[in-house]
Design a protein around this motif. Structure first.
Motif, PDB file in Angstrom:
ATOM      1  N   PRO A 296       0.834  -1.055  -0.040  1.00  0.00           N
ATOM      2  CA  PRO A 296      -0.082   0.147  -0.098  1.00  0.00           C
ATOM      3  C   PRO A 296       0.634   1.390  -0.083  1.00  0.00           C
ATOM      4  N   THR A 297       0.323   2.388  -0.780  1.00  0.00           N
ATOM      5  CA  THR A 297       1.201   3.438  -0.956  1.00  0.00           C
ATOM      6  C   THR A 297       0.201   4.674  -0.432  1.00  0.00           C
ATOM      7  N   ASP A 298      -1.101   4.572  -0.080  1.00  0.00           N
ATOM      8  CA  ASP A 298      -1.845   5.619  -0.177  1.00  0.00           C
ATOM      9  C   ASP A 298      -1.817   6.160   1.448  1.00  0.00           C
ATOM     10  N   LEU A 299      -2.090   5.161   2.585  1.00  0.00           N
ATOM     11  CA  LEU A 299      -1.870   5.657   3.829  1.00  0.00           C
ATOM     12  C   LEU A 299      -0.542   5.206   4.531  1.00  0.00           C
ATOM     13  N   ALA A 300       0.182   4.275   3.963  1.00  0.00           N
ATOM     14  CA  ALA A 300       1.270   3.495   4.714  1.00  0.00           C
ATOM     15  C   ALA A 300       2.281   3.144   3.575  1.00  0.00           C
ATOM     16  N   PRO A 301       2.773   4.343   2.761  1.00  0.00           N
ATOM     17  CA  PRO A 301       3.940   3.845   2.151  1.00  0.00           C
ATOM     18  C   PRO A 301       5.289   3.407   2.759  1.00  0.00           C
TER      19      PRO A 301
ATOM     20  N   LYS B  42       6.781   0.489  -9.311  1.00  0.00           N
ATOM     21  CA  LYS B  42       6.970   1.793  -8.419  1.00  0.00           C
ATOM     22  C   LYS B  42       5.763   2.576  -8.722  1.00  0.00           C
ATOM     23  N   THR B  43       5.546   3.518  -7.679  1.00  0.00           N
ATOM     24  CA  THR B  43       4.827   4.603  -8.255  1.00  0.00           C
ATOM     25  C   THR B  43       5.053   5.942  -7.233  1.00  0.00           C
ATOM     26  N   THR B  44       4.791   6.924  -7.992  1.00  0.00           N
ATOM     27  CA  THR B  44       5.177   8.308  -7.388  1.00  0.00           C
ATOM     28  C   THR B  44       4.252   8.790  -6.522  1.00  0.00           C
ATOM     29  N   LEU B  45       4.623   9.549  -5.153  1.00  0.00           N
ATOM     30  CA  LEU B  45       3.858   9.432  -4.310  1.00  0.00           C
ATOM     31  C   LEU B  45       3.298  11.249  -4.422  1.00  0.00           C
ATOM     32  N   ALA B  46       2.107  11.220  -3.961  1.00  0.00           N
ATOM     33  CA  ALA B  46       1.639  12.725  -4.161  1.00  0.00           C
ATOM     34  C   ALA B  46       2.289  13.640  -3.095  1.00  0.00           C
ATOM     35  N   THR B  47       2.637  13.082  -1.789  1.00  0.00           N
ATOM     36  CA  THR B  47       3.552  13.832  -0.952  1.00  0.00           C
ATOM     37  C   THR B  47       4.649  13.135  -0.353  1.00  0.00           C
ATOM     38  N   PRO B  48       5.593  13.466  -0.966  1.00  0.00           N
ATOM     39  CA  PRO B  48       6.965  13.045  -0.560  1.00  0.00           C
ATOM     40  C   PRO B  48       7.144  12.361   0.982  1.00  0.00           C
ATOM     41  N   LEU B  49       7.899  11.402   1.140  1.00  0.00           N
ATOM     42  CA  LEU B  49       8.091  10.950   2.335  1.00  0.00           C
ATOM     43  C   LEU B  49       9.617  11.596   2.786  1.00  0.00           C
TER      44      LEU B  49
ATOM     45  N   VAL C 149      11.617  11.218  -0.187  1.00  0.00           N
ATOM     46  CA  VAL C 149      11.600  10.017  -1.026  1.00  0.00           C
ATOM     47  C   VAL C 149      10.186  10.211  -1.741  1.00  0.00           C
ATOM     48  N   THR C 150      10.131  10.446  -3.186  1.00  0.00           N
ATOM     49  CA  THR C 150       9.103  10.738  -4.025  1.00  0.00           C
ATOM     50  C   THR C 150       8.704   9.320  -4.603  1.00  0.00           C
ATOM     51  N   GLU C 151       9.249   8.488  -4.850  1.00  0.00           N
ATOM     52  CA  GLU C 151       8.950   7.072  -5.479  1.00  0.00           C
ATOM     53  C   GLU C 151       9.327   5.965  -4.693  1.00  0.00           C
TER      54      GLU C 151
END
Length: 235
Positions: free
Chosen positions: A69-74, A92-99, A106-108
């Motif tokens: 999961p990448t929405d709430l718990a990337p 891989k997926t690109t995050l709307a909000t970077p970690l 971290v954006t991906e």
């Protein structure tokens, strides 16, 4: 008497059938895709093994898909351990909000892992299992992560282990996450000045004690000498 025996036989048959169904149900329910260990610590790193048993008698497992999961718990970092005879594809997926991890962004992140058997020889055969290991972290600050899993058999059937809840028929692998325990408090720093003062006080106290003892000894000697003089004078 005959009716009683017949009733007992029917009741026994029903009981055996119910027991057989229960045992079969337990076996099927327990043979699902799981993640091990089942518990980890928020903010830490963990080696996770996705355990895949083969439930069928006449088909092998040829493919495993794990959704991260990448929405709430990337998870910022996910790496796989090679499995002999299997090829892994990483999506891989690109995050709307970077970690933010270790003062960097971290954006991906990894969103899916797909393992495919290279041939018949390395497929998961009936009544056997295989483990697929990954290293993941830092783990998010959530209570749990559900890794949805899809298991493909050589006969074309795809079993979707994606449900959540205690009574789920096809439960997804669940990783429970607990908060990190607080670090033990550091010992109080030693005050050098206080230590020196304590040492000086001890030395002063010792000197005072020795001085008093010497004074007492001197007075006692003087008293003894005075008594001896009086005795000689009286004689």
């Amino acid at each position: 008497m005959m009716r009683t025996r017949t009733a007992l036989r029917v009741a026994l048959a029903v009981a055996i059938g119910a027991l057989s169904t229960a045992v079969t149900g337990v076996g099927t329910a327990s043979a699902h895709v799981t993640v091990n260990p089942k518990d980890a610590t928020q903010g830490g790193y963990a080696k996770l093994a996705f355990r895949v048993p083969n439930e069928k008698d006449a088909a092998s497992t040829t493919r495993l898909e794990i959704v991260i999961p990448t929405d709430l718990a990337p998870i910022a970092s996910v790496s796989t351990r090679p499995v002999p005879g299997w090829t892994v594809a990483v999506e891989k997926t690109t995050l709307a909000t970077p970690l933010k991890v270790h003062d960097s962004e971290v954006t991906e992140v990894v969103s899916k892992l797909v393992w495919t058997a290279d041939g018949d020889a390395t497929q998961i055969k009936p009544h056997t299992f295989q483990e697929f290991e990954v290293s993941a972290g830092p783990l998010p600050e959530v209570d749990q992560i559900a890794f949805k899993a899809l298991q493909t058999y050589s006969d074309g059937e795809v079993v979707r282990w994606i449900d959540e809840g205690a009574d789920a028929d096809r439960p997804a692998p669940i990783l429970k996450l607990s908060k990190a325990t607080a670090a033990p408090a550091a010992p109080a720093p030693v005050n050098a000045a206080a230590t020196e003062e304590t040492g000086d006080d001890a030395e002063s106290g010792l000197a005072l004690t020795l001085g008093i003892a010497g004074l007492v000894a001197g007075v006692a000697a003087l008293v003894v000498a005075l008594l001896a003089y009086r005795r000689r004078a009286a004689a």
